[in-house]
Write a protein that holds these residues in place. Structure first.
Motif, PDB file in Angstrom:
ATOM      1  N   THR A   1      -2.974  13.673  -2.962  1.00 17.20           N
ATOM      2  CA  THR A   1      -2.740  12.401  -3.634  1.00 17.20           C
ATOM      3  C   THR A   1      -1.381  11.826  -3.240  1.00 17.20           C
ATOM      4  OG1 THR A   1      -1.675  13.408  -5.564  1.00 17.20           O
ATOM      5  CG2 THR A   1      -4.100  13.202  -5.604  1.00 17.20           C
ATOM      6  N   GLU A   2      -1.192  10.547  -3.482  1.00 14.62           N
ATOM      7  CA  GLU A   2       0.086   9.918  -3.179  1.00 14.62           C
ATOM      8  C   GLU A   2       1.214  10.616  -3.927  1.00 14.62           C
ATOM      9  OE1 GLU A   2      -0.164   5.796  -4.067  1.00 14.62           O
ATOM     10  OE2 GLU A   2      -1.446   5.314  -2.344  1.00 14.62           O
TER      11      GLU A   2
ATOM     12  N   GLN B   1       1.380  13.729  -4.915  1.00 18.12           N
ATOM     13  CA  GLN B   1       1.672  15.021  -4.293  1.00 18.12           C
ATOM     14  C   GLN B   1       2.467  14.850  -3.000  1.00 18.12           C
ATOM     15  OE1 GLN B   1      -2.451  16.229  -4.118  1.00 18.12           O
ATOM     16  NE2 GLN B   1      -2.158  17.825  -5.688  1.00 18.12           N
ATOM     17  N   LEU B   2       2.105  13.841  -2.221  1.00 18.21           N
ATOM     18  CA  LEU B   2       2.820  13.604  -0.969  1.00 18.21           C
ATOM     19  C   LEU B   2       4.230  13.084  -1.218  1.00 18.21           C
ATOM     20  CD1 LEU B   2      -0.065  12.036   1.155  1.00 18.21           C
ATOM     21  CD2 LEU B   2       0.949  14.298   1.434  1.00 18.21           C
ATOM     22  N   MET B   3       4.404  12.271  -2.255  1.00 18.30           N
ATOM     23  CA  MET B   3       5.743  11.794  -2.616  1.00 18.30           C
ATOM     24  C   MET B   3       6.657  12.972  -2.950  1.00 18.30           C
ATOM     25  SD  MET B   3       4.603   8.577  -5.005  1.00 18.30           S
ATOM     26  CE  MET B   3       6.183   8.523  -5.869  1.00 18.30           C
ATOM     27  N   LYS B   4       6.104  13.931  -3.684  1.00 20.89           N
ATOM     28  CA  LYS B   4       6.880  15.118  -4.064  1.00 20.89           C
ATOM     29  C   LYS B   4       7.155  15.991  -2.846  1.00 20.89           C
ATOM     30  CE  LYS B   4       6.835  19.068  -7.239  1.00 20.89           C
ATOM     31  NZ  LYS B   4       6.072  19.769  -8.321  1.00 20.89           N
ATOM     32  N   GLN B   5       6.153  16.153  -1.966  1.00 18.50           N
ATOM     33  CA  GLN B   5       6.303  17.002  -0.795  1.00 18.50           C
ATOM     34  C   GLN B   5       7.375  16.490   0.154  1.00 18.50           C
ATOM     35  OE1 GLN B   5       2.635  17.747   1.349  1.00 18.50           O
ATOM     36  NE2 GLN B   5       3.708  18.299   3.242  1.00 18.50           N
ATOM     37  N   TYR B   6       7.399  15.152   0.377  1.00 19.87           N
ATOM     38  CA  TYR B   6       8.332  14.583   1.343  1.00 19.87           C
ATOM     39  C   TYR B   6       9.576  13.963   0.692  1.00 19.87           C
ATOM     40  CZ  TYR B   6       4.696  15.213   4.860  1.00 19.87           C
ATOM     41  OH  TYR B   6       3.762  15.752   5.715  1.00 19.87           O
ATOM     42  N   ALA B   7       9.601  13.951  -0.641  1.00 24.09           N
ATOM     43  CA  ALA B   7      10.750  13.404  -1.383  1.00 24.09           C
ATOM     44  C   ALA B   7      11.059  11.966  -0.978  1.00 24.09           C
ATOM     45  CB  ALA B   7      11.973  14.298  -1.187  1.00 24.09           C
TER      46      ALA B   7
ATOM     47  N   SER C   1       9.571   7.569  -1.504  1.00 22.48           N
ATOM     48  CA  SER C   1       8.959   6.646  -2.449  1.00 22.48           C
ATOM     49  C   SER C   1       7.462   6.469  -2.192  1.00 22.48           C
ATOM     50  CB  SER C   1       9.640   5.281  -2.354  1.00 22.48           C
ATOM     51  OG  SER C   1       9.354   4.684  -1.099  1.00 22.48           O
ATOM     52  N   ARG C   2       6.787   5.896  -3.189  1.00 30.48           N
ATOM     53  CA  ARG C   2       5.357   5.619  -3.040  1.00 30.48           C
ATOM     54  C   ARG C   2       5.102   4.657  -1.888  1.00 30.48           C
ATOM     55  NH1 ARG C   2       1.147   6.323  -6.498  1.00 30.48           N
ATOM     56  NH2 ARG C   2       2.616   6.824  -8.191  1.00 30.48           N
ATOM     57  N   ASN C   3       5.973   3.670  -1.715  1.00 30.23           N
ATOM     58  CA  ASN C   3       5.794   2.695  -0.640  1.00 30.23           C
ATOM     59  C   ASN C   3       5.862   3.372   0.731  1.00 30.23           C
ATOM     60  OD1 ASN C   3       5.649  -0.115   0.388  1.00 30.23           O
ATOM     61  ND2 ASN C   3       7.714   0.342   1.150  1.00 30.23           N
TER      62      ASN C   3
ATOM     63  N   ARG D   1       2.763   3.560   3.475  1.00 30.09           N
ATOM     64  CA  ARG D   1       2.888   3.086   4.856  1.00 30.09           C
ATOM     65  C   ARG D   1       2.519   4.193   5.840  1.00 30.09           C
ATOM     66  NH1 ARG D   1       8.531   0.009   5.646  1.00 30.09           N
ATOM     67  NH2 ARG D   1       7.476  -0.696   7.540  1.00 30.09           N
ATOM     68  N   ALA D   2       2.897   5.431   5.531  1.00 30.29           N
ATOM     69  CA  ALA D   2       2.543   6.563   6.393  1.00 30.29           C
ATOM     70  C   ALA D   2       1.037   6.776   6.414  1.00 30.29           C
ATOM     71  CB  ALA D   2       3.251   7.832   5.909  1.00 30.29           C
ATOM     72  N   ILE D   3       0.417   6.728   5.240  1.00 29.68           N
ATOM     73  CA  ILE D   3      -1.036   6.906   5.153  1.00 29.68           C
ATOM     74  C   ILE D   3      -1.755   5.805   5.920  1.00 29.68           C
ATOM     75  CG2 ILE D   3      -3.026   6.826   3.578  1.00 29.68           C
ATOM     76  CD1 ILE D   3      -1.314   8.252   1.501  1.00 29.68           C
TER      77      ILE D   3
END
Length: 235
Positions: A24-25, A27-33, A35-37, A41-43
């Motif tokens: 999920t977004e 989870q990825l925000m936490k993994q890479y530290a 922002s959601r934005n 953009r990466a996704i």
């Protein structure tokens, strides 16, 4: 930053780290530290490469069909990116010299001056030691003044990125069926007039300046061409 995250996600998908869905977004925000934005953009980069399917309300699912076909040229990755799943490309240089754009009728095609100096590189490429394609490439010397011998035997675009900080921002792709001319037939060990698939590409840098033109004739059994497209919903 989001480009680095996108490349990391692509490597993870290809390695099988994510079997069915992307995390999920949150989870990825936490993994890479980040922002959601940044994550979105990466996704989006990974999605545009054709490796994800978006399902409203359920997230992003891994595009297994694209990953599992080992003989697929993924045009969504762009020139110089990963071409075929699980393959190693090597080169045999046939021609490496300089020509004027007007000598090879590229001036009008690329809207450049006929006196513009170009690097010309013709090479046979092999996928896991099997003949894969015959590539005829041209690079504008006013943008790329030097190409090393090592680069033309491996990845020219990696050299261009690392040396000149130039990456492809967009490209035009034209696929057609062509009859082999005598010189092409000799190199590909096929009869003159044999039909082959050819991909013509024009590559543009970030400021929309063309810096590379190539014609690639493919000679790999069972090769497929894949291109991902996203359609905007209409009102």
């Amino acid at each position: 930053m989001y480009h680095e995250i996108a490349e990391d996600l692509i490597r993870a998908i290809e390695a099988g780290t994510f079997h069915d869905k992307l995390p999920t977004e949150q989870q990825l925000m936490k993994q890479y530290a980040v922002s959601r934005n940044t994550i979105r953009r990466a996704i989006d980069v990974v999605y545009q490469r054709g490796l994800l399917r978006r399902v409203q309300g359920s997230g992003y699912f891994i595009n297994q069909t694209q990953l599992e076909n080992k003989a697929t040229l993924n045009l969504s990755f762009g020139v110089g990116k990963k071409l075929l799943a699980g393959g190693i490309l090597t080169s045999k240089v046939v021609t490496f010299d300089r020509v004027k754009a007007g000598e090879i009728d590229l001036a009008s095609r690329l809207r450049i001056d006929a006196d513009l100096d170009l690097y010309r590189i013709f090479r046979l490429r092999y996928l896991n030691a099997q003949l894969y394609c015959y590539e005829q490439a041209y690079y504008m010397r006013d943008v790329i003044p030097f190409l090393s011998t090592d680069s033309i035997n491996s990845s020219i675009l990696d050299f261009v990125r690392d040396t000149y900080d130039i990456e492809i921002s967009s490209s035009e792709n034209f696929i057609s069926q062509v009859s082999l001319e005598p010189d092409q037939a000799e190199l590909l060990h096929a009869p003159v007039g044999t039909l082959k698939m050819m991909l013509e590409q024009v590559s543009y840098s970030k400021n929309n300046v063309p810096f590379n033109f190539s014609r690639t004739i493919y000679d790999y059994p069972g090769l497929n061409f894949y291109f991902h497209s996203a359609h905007l919903a209409s009102n």
